[in-house]
Design an enzyme around this catalytic site. Structure first.
Site, PDB file in Angstrom:
ATOM      1  N   LYS A 275       2.212  -3.271   7.382  1.00 16.31           N
ATOM      2  CA  LYS A 275       2.473  -3.455   5.948  1.00 16.31           C
ATOM      3  C   LYS A 275       3.923  -3.056   5.620  1.00 16.31           C
ATOM      4  O   LYS A 275       4.589  -3.719   4.827  1.00 16.31           O
ATOM      5  CB  LYS A 275       1.499  -2.625   5.108  1.00 16.31           C
ATOM      6  CG  LYS A 275       0.061  -3.104   5.136  1.00 16.31           C
ATOM      7  CD  LYS A 275      -0.168  -4.487   4.565  1.00 16.31           C
ATOM      8  CE  LYS A 275       0.023  -4.573   3.065  1.00 16.31           C
ATOM      9  NZ  LYS A 275      -0.353  -5.920   2.544  1.00 16.31           N
TER      10      LYS A 275
ATOM     11  N   TYR B  93      -1.857  -0.433  11.111  1.00 15.96           N
ATOM     12  CA  TYR B  93      -1.992  -1.130   9.823  1.00 15.96           C
ATOM     13  C   TYR B  93      -0.787  -0.843   8.926  1.00 15.96           C
ATOM     14  O   TYR B  93      -0.126  -1.767   8.432  1.00 15.96           O
ATOM     15  CB  TYR B  93      -3.287  -0.702   9.110  1.00 15.96           C
ATOM     16  CG  TYR B  93      -3.299  -1.025   7.629  1.00 15.96           C
ATOM     17  CD1 TYR B  93      -3.383  -2.340   7.181  1.00 15.96           C
ATOM     18  CD2 TYR B  93      -3.208  -0.005   6.668  1.00 15.96           C
ATOM     19  CE1 TYR B  93      -3.382  -2.645   5.820  1.00 15.96           C
ATOM     20  CE2 TYR B  93      -3.208  -0.300   5.302  1.00 15.96           C
ATOM     21  CZ  TYR B  93      -3.294  -1.621   4.885  1.00 15.96           C
ATOM     22  OH  TYR B  93      -3.286  -1.915   3.538  1.00 15.96           O
TER      23      TYR B  93
ATOM     24  N   THR C 296       0.814  -1.206   0.000  1.00 15.21           N
ATOM     25  CA  THR C 296       0.000   0.000   0.000  1.00 15.21           C
ATOM     26  C   THR C 296       0.855   1.266   0.000  1.00 15.21           C
ATOM     27  O   THR C 296       2.004   1.250   0.463  1.00 15.21           O
ATOM     28  CB  THR C 296      -0.888  -0.016   1.264  1.00 15.21           C
ATOM     29  OG1 THR C 296      -1.506   1.251   1.426  1.00 15.21           O
ATOM     30  CG2 THR C 296      -0.088  -0.294   2.537  1.00 15.21           C
ATOM     31  N   ASP C 297       0.255   2.372  -0.454  1.00 15.92           N
ATOM     32  CA  ASP C 297       0.946   3.668  -0.380  1.00 15.92           C
ATOM     33  C   ASP C 297       1.054   4.171   1.063  1.00 15.92           C
ATOM     34  O   ASP C 297       1.815   5.097   1.347  1.00 15.92           O
ATOM     35  CB  ASP C 297       0.241   4.713  -1.265  1.00 15.92           C
ATOM     36  CG  ASP C 297      -1.219   4.963  -0.908  1.00 15.92           C
ATOM     37  OD1 ASP C 297      -1.721   4.334   0.037  1.00 15.92           O
ATOM     38  OD2 ASP C 297      -1.850   5.804  -1.581  1.00 15.92           O
ATOM     39  N   GLU C 298       0.268   3.564   1.977  1.00 19.81           N
ATOM     40  CA  GLU C 298       0.251   4.073   3.362  1.00 19.81           C
ATOM     41  C   GLU C 298       1.592   3.869   4.075  1.00 19.81           C
ATOM     42  O   GLU C 298       1.847   4.499   5.097  1.00 19.81           O
ATOM     43  CB  GLU C 298      -0.870   3.412   4.169  1.00 19.81           C
ATOM     44  CG  GLU C 298      -2.225   3.699   3.575  1.00 19.81           C
ATOM     45  CD  GLU C 298      -3.394   3.547   4.542  1.00 19.81           C
ATOM     46  OE1 GLU C 298      -3.168   3.432   5.754  1.00 19.81           O
ATOM     47  OE2 GLU C 298      -4.527   3.551   4.056  1.00 19.81           O
TER      48      GLU C 298
HETATM   49  P1  NAD Z   1      -9.738  -7.448   2.204  1.00 16.68           P
HETATM   50  O1  NAD Z   1      -9.773  -7.225   3.683  1.00 16.68           O
HETATM   51  O2  NAD Z   1     -10.955  -7.220   1.400  1.00 16.68           O
HETATM   52  O3  NAD Z   1      -9.234  -8.932   1.894  1.00 16.68           O
HETATM   53  C1  NAD Z   1      -8.225  -9.572   2.636  1.00 16.68           C
HETATM   54  C2  NAD Z   1      -8.347 -11.079   2.380  1.00 16.68           C
HETATM   55  O4  NAD Z   1      -7.287 -11.740   3.072  1.00 16.68           O
HETATM   56  C3  NAD Z   1      -9.649 -11.686   2.910  1.00 16.68           C
HETATM   57  O5  NAD Z   1     -10.209 -12.545   1.953  1.00 16.68           O
HETATM   58  C4  NAD Z   1      -9.210 -12.454   4.151  1.00 16.68           C
HETATM   59  O6  NAD Z   1     -10.050 -13.558   4.448  1.00 16.68           O
HETATM   60  C5  NAD Z   1      -7.813 -12.866   3.760  1.00 16.68           C
HETATM   61  N1  NAD Z   1      -6.931 -13.136   4.924  1.00 16.68           N
HETATM   62  C6  NAD Z   1      -6.778 -12.354   6.031  1.00 16.68           C
HETATM   63  N2  NAD Z   1      -5.897 -12.935   6.873  1.00 16.68           N
HETATM   64  C7  NAD Z   1      -5.474 -14.091   6.277  1.00 16.68           C
HETATM   65  C8  NAD Z   1      -4.555 -15.101   6.646  1.00 16.68           C
HETATM   66  N3  NAD Z   1      -3.885 -15.061   7.817  1.00 16.68           N
HETATM   67  N4  NAD Z   1      -4.338 -16.120   5.796  1.00 16.68           N
HETATM   68  C9  NAD Z   1      -5.026 -16.180   4.607  1.00 16.68           C
HETATM   69  N5  NAD Z   1      -5.917 -15.266   4.235  1.00 16.68           N
HETATM   70  C10 NAD Z   1      -6.142 -14.225   5.040  1.00 16.68           C
HETATM   71  O7  NAD Z   1      -8.539  -6.531   1.701  1.00 16.68           O
HETATM   72  P2  NAD Z   1      -8.281  -5.860   0.268  1.00 16.68           P
HETATM   73  O8  NAD Z   1      -8.778  -4.475   0.291  1.00 16.68           O
HETATM   74  O9  NAD Z   1      -8.722  -6.791  -0.799  1.00 16.68           O
HETATM   75  O10 NAD Z   1      -6.683  -5.792   0.292  1.00 16.68           O
HETATM   76  C11 NAD Z   1      -5.889  -6.860  -0.226  1.00 16.68           C
HETATM   77  C12 NAD Z   1      -4.421  -6.472  -0.132  1.00 16.68           C
HETATM   78  O11 NAD Z   1      -4.198  -5.260  -0.858  1.00 16.68           O
HETATM   79  C13 NAD Z   1      -3.947  -6.200   1.298  1.00 16.68           C
HETATM   80  O12 NAD Z   1      -2.647  -6.710   1.419  1.00 16.68           O
HETATM   81  C14 NAD Z   1      -3.943  -4.674   1.409  1.00 16.68           C
HETATM   82  O13 NAD Z   1      -2.971  -4.247   2.331  1.00 16.68           O
HETATM   83  C15 NAD Z   1      -3.563  -4.284  -0.017  1.00 16.68           C
HETATM   84  N6  NAD Z   1      -4.048  -2.970  -0.481  1.00 16.68           N
HETATM   85  C16 NAD Z   1      -5.356  -2.610  -0.346  1.00 16.68           C
HETATM   86  C17 NAD Z   1      -5.796  -1.387  -0.866  1.00 16.68           C
HETATM   87  C18 NAD Z   1      -7.237  -0.953  -0.776  1.00 16.68           C
HETATM   88  O14 NAD Z   1      -7.556   0.188  -1.121  1.00 16.68           O
HETATM   89  N7  NAD Z   1      -8.158  -1.799  -0.361  1.00 16.68           N
HETATM   90  C19 NAD Z   1      -4.876  -0.537  -1.499  1.00 16.68           C
HETATM   91  C20 NAD Z   1      -3.536  -0.927  -1.596  1.00 16.68           C
HETATM   92  C21 NAD Z   1      -3.132  -2.160  -1.100  1.00 16.68           C
HETATM   93  O1  DAU Z   2      -4.171   3.936   0.544  1.00 13.94           O
HETATM   94  C1  DAU Z   2      -4.381   2.557   0.432  1.00 13.94           C
HETATM   95  C2  DAU Z   2      -5.198   2.076   1.601  1.00 13.94           C
HETATM   96  O2  DAU Z   2      -6.531   2.541   1.374  1.00 13.94           O
HETATM   97  C3  DAU Z   2      -5.175   0.562   1.792  1.00 13.94           C
HETATM   98  O3  DAU Z   2      -3.880   0.160   2.123  1.00 13.94           O
HETATM   99  C4  DAU Z   2      -6.146   0.131   2.899  1.00 13.94           C
HETATM  100  O4  DAU Z   2      -6.201  -1.282   2.961  1.00 13.94           O
HETATM  101  C5  DAU Z   2      -7.518   0.678   2.572  1.00 13.94           C
HETATM  102  O5  DAU Z   2      -8.418   0.372   3.620  1.00 13.94           O
HETATM  103  C6  DAU Z   2      -7.483   2.191   2.357  1.00 13.94           C
HETATM  104  O6  DAU Z   2      -7.193   2.893   3.599  1.00 13.94           O
HETATM  105  P1  DAU Z   2      -7.936   4.250   4.002  1.00 13.94           P
HETATM  106  O7  DAU Z   2      -7.846   4.415   5.459  1.00 13.94           O
HETATM  107  O8  DAU Z   2      -7.497   5.375   3.133  1.00 13.94           O
HETATM  108  O9  DAU Z   2      -9.442   3.843   3.531  1.00 13.94           O
HETATM  109  P2  DAU Z   2     -10.866   4.024   4.226  1.00 13.94           P
HETATM  110  O10 DAU Z   2     -11.884   3.652   3.196  1.00 13.94           O
HETATM  111  O11 DAU Z   2     -10.945   3.386   5.559  1.00 13.94           O
HETATM  112  O12 DAU Z   2     -10.941   5.608   4.444  1.00 13.94           O
HETATM  113  C7  DAU Z   2     -10.795   6.518   3.357  1.00 13.94           C
HETATM  114  C8  DAU Z   2     -10.878   7.920   3.924  1.00 13.94           C
HETATM  115  O13 DAU Z   2     -12.207   8.150   4.397  1.00 13.94           O
HETATM  116  C9  DAU Z   2      -9.971   8.162   5.130  1.00 13.94           C
HETATM  117  O14 DAU Z   2      -9.457   9.479   5.068  1.00 13.94           O
HETATM  118  C10 DAU Z   2     -10.901   8.016   6.329  1.00 13.94           C
HETATM  119  C11 DAU Z   2     -12.240   8.497   5.787  1.00 13.94           C
HETATM  120  N1  DAU Z   2     -13.439   7.862   6.393  1.00 13.94           N
HETATM  121  C12 DAU Z   2     -13.519   6.510   6.403  1.00 13.94           C
HETATM  122  C13 DAU Z   2     -14.601   5.876   6.976  1.00 13.94           C
HETATM  123  C14 DAU Z   2     -14.684   4.368   7.017  1.00 13.94           C
HETATM  124  C15 DAU Z   2     -14.469   8.653   6.889  1.00 13.94           C
HETATM  125  O15 DAU Z   2     -14.416   9.900   6.846  1.00 13.94           O
HETATM  126  N2  DAU Z   2     -15.554   8.027   7.456  1.00 13.94           N
HETATM  127  C16 DAU Z   2     -15.658   6.672   7.533  1.00 13.94           C
HETATM  128  O16 DAU Z   2     -16.664   6.171   8.100  1.00 13.94           O
END
Ligand code: NAD
Ligand code: DAU
Length: 356
Positions: A164, A160, A134-136
């Site tokens: 990562k 988190y 992630t970019d975080e």
């Molecule tokens: P998600 O929470 O929707 O999915 C995570 C999946 O991993 C689930 O299916 C869960 O059951 C599985 N999992 C969790 N723990 C496990 C374990 N110990 N063994 C096997 N499986 C396990 O998350 P997502 O949004 O699909 O993110 C997937 C990946 O991408 C993560 O590594 C996250 O850090 C990264 N990522 C997410 C975003 C975003 O915006 N959602 C952006 C950049 C990177």
């Molecule tokens: O940047 C990549 C990341 O983006 C991934 O690594 C993470 O897995 C993914 O969850 C996401 O993280 P964020 O914290 O940016 O996403 P989230 O959807 O939780 O929140 C987006 C923005 O919205 C953040 O600034 C917090 C705000 N927010 C979120 C929720 C859930 C609110 O204002 N209200 C809310 O109820």
């Protein structure tokens, strides 16, 4: 050429999109997922009967199982999506983030490395371990700062992102120490179908439709860089097949938006698609609530490396992608109903009840 991939976390939001793309693209996918609260087999319903998709219920920290899967299926690559992924949950309970994201990734790396080192030379050289990050990990930006590049130092601010960042370091270390052919991609915020409704876009969409408050943290001026999940998964495949070993690649949508812009946009789209009538707008449901602890102000990705080296660019514009996404949630009430289980309701109570 068709490949055999061991994908972890392939029942989650991004992992399932990748698995669908790869199975339909002709690869064979062994999909290892623990099915935590965010893992959902319904995401994979359309390939349920496809013999190129083998689902295995298990944990990336289970050494014995990983070893068995490697020996049985002899994959060409491992693609690690498995993680605890929600920042707010990491603030409430960091332990499981260390367990899966740090310790789990290390176990997966170690077992894969032990199997990989004895492979025959050609297979050994062609093998890839691709870690999805992630970019975080880069921390937070001000309005004036340049976007994150691959060389931006790590400065994670939430449990988190710290977990990562740690997993990224382990992947790098396994390349430097043992020569494991690794790849890392660091991506910005994803949106699209099948995202668990704890994250901003599906949470606001479903709350709006249910007549509930739309809880914007703090001022709502925080900025995220949004990318459609299908564009992210295509970028991952490009890096997996053409990326340089040992490298990291940033992936982003060049689509920076404030949270308030996003929430207003969702309301405007719903006002059009499913009007409330009587001169009402979904915007009336917006409330500002107590901010997230340690809330990162801005993320922005400079993705010129993947653009120049691999010719990638996103296909979805944010305007089209967000409309399509809202429509997906409207058109899939069964998926929504099933996911809003007891566990989901417990989380909503825990995260939002104490916010003013
Ligand atoms: P998600 O929470 O929707 O999915 C995570 C999946 O991993 C689930 O299916 C869960 O059951 C599985 N999992 C969790 N723990 C496990 C374990 N110990 N063994 C096997 N499986 C396990 O998350 P997502 O949004 O699909 O993110 C997937 C990946 O991408 C993560 O590594 C996250 O850090 C990264 N990522 C997410 C975003 C975003 O915006 N959602 C952006 C950049 C990177
Ligand atoms: O940047 C990549 C990341 O983006 C991934 O690594 C993470 O897995 C993914 O969850 C996401 O993280 P964020 O914290 O940016 O996403 P989230 O959807 O939780 O929140 C987006 C923005 O919205 C953040 O600034 C917090 C705000 N927010 C979120 C929720 C859930 C609110 O204002 N209200 C809310 O109820």
């Amino acid at each position: 050429m068709a490949k055999t991939l061991l994908v972890t976390g392939g029942a989650g939001f991004i992992g399932s999109c990748f698995v669908l793309q790869r199975v339909l693209g002709g690869d064979t996918v062994i999909n290892l997922d623990k099915l935590t609260y965010s893992g959902n087999l319904e995401n994979l319903k359309s390939i349920q009967a496809n013999k190129n998709h083998i689902f295995v219920h298990g944990d990336i920290g289970d050494e014995k199982l990983i070893k068995e899967l490697l020996e049985k299926y002899r994959p060409d690559a491992v693609v690690n999506f498995a993680a605890e992924s929600h920042v707010d949950r990491s603030i409430h309970d960091p332990d499981v983030f260390v367990k899966t994201n740090v310790l789990g990734t290390e176990v997966l790396l170690r077992v894969v490395k032990d199997w990989w080192k004895d492979l025959q030379q050609e297979k050994k050289e062609a093998f890839r371990f691709h870690h999805i990050s992630t970019d975080e990990v880069f921390g937070t930006l001000s309005l004036e700062d340049p976007a994150f590049t691959e060389d931006t130092p790590f400065a994670p601010n939430s449990p988190y992102s710290a977990s990562k960042a740690s997993s990224d370091h382990f992947v790098r270390a396994f390349h430097e120490t043992y020569g494991l052919p690794t790849l890392i991609t660091n991506c910005s915020n994803n949106y699209g179908p099948r995202q668990f409704p704890e994250k901003l876009i599906p949470l606001m969409t479903l709350n709006a439709l249910a007549g509930k408050n739309l809880p914007v943290y703090g001022t709502g001026e925080n900025i995220r860089d949004w990318l459609h999940v299908e564009d992210h998964c295509e970028a991952i495949h490009l890096v997996l097949t053409k990326g340089r070993v040992g490298q990291t690649y940033n992936i982003g949508g060049k689509s920076e938006r404030t949270n308030l812009f996003i929430v207003n946009k969702i309301c405007e789209l719903l006002d059009e698609i499913k009007p409330l009538g009587a001169g009402k707008s979904y915007k009336d449901q917006i409330v500002h609530v107590t901010d997230r602890l340690g809330h990162d102000f801005r993320y922005a990705i400079n993705c010129s490396k993947i653009e120049k080296e691999l010719g990638w660019s996103p296909k979805h514009t944010f305007e089209e992608g967000i409309k399509e996404t809202i429509e997906w949630y409207l058109n899939n009430p069964e998926w929504v109903k099933n996911i809003q289980s007891g566990e989901y309701r417990k989380w909503i109570e825990l995260n939002y009840a104490g916010r003013q």
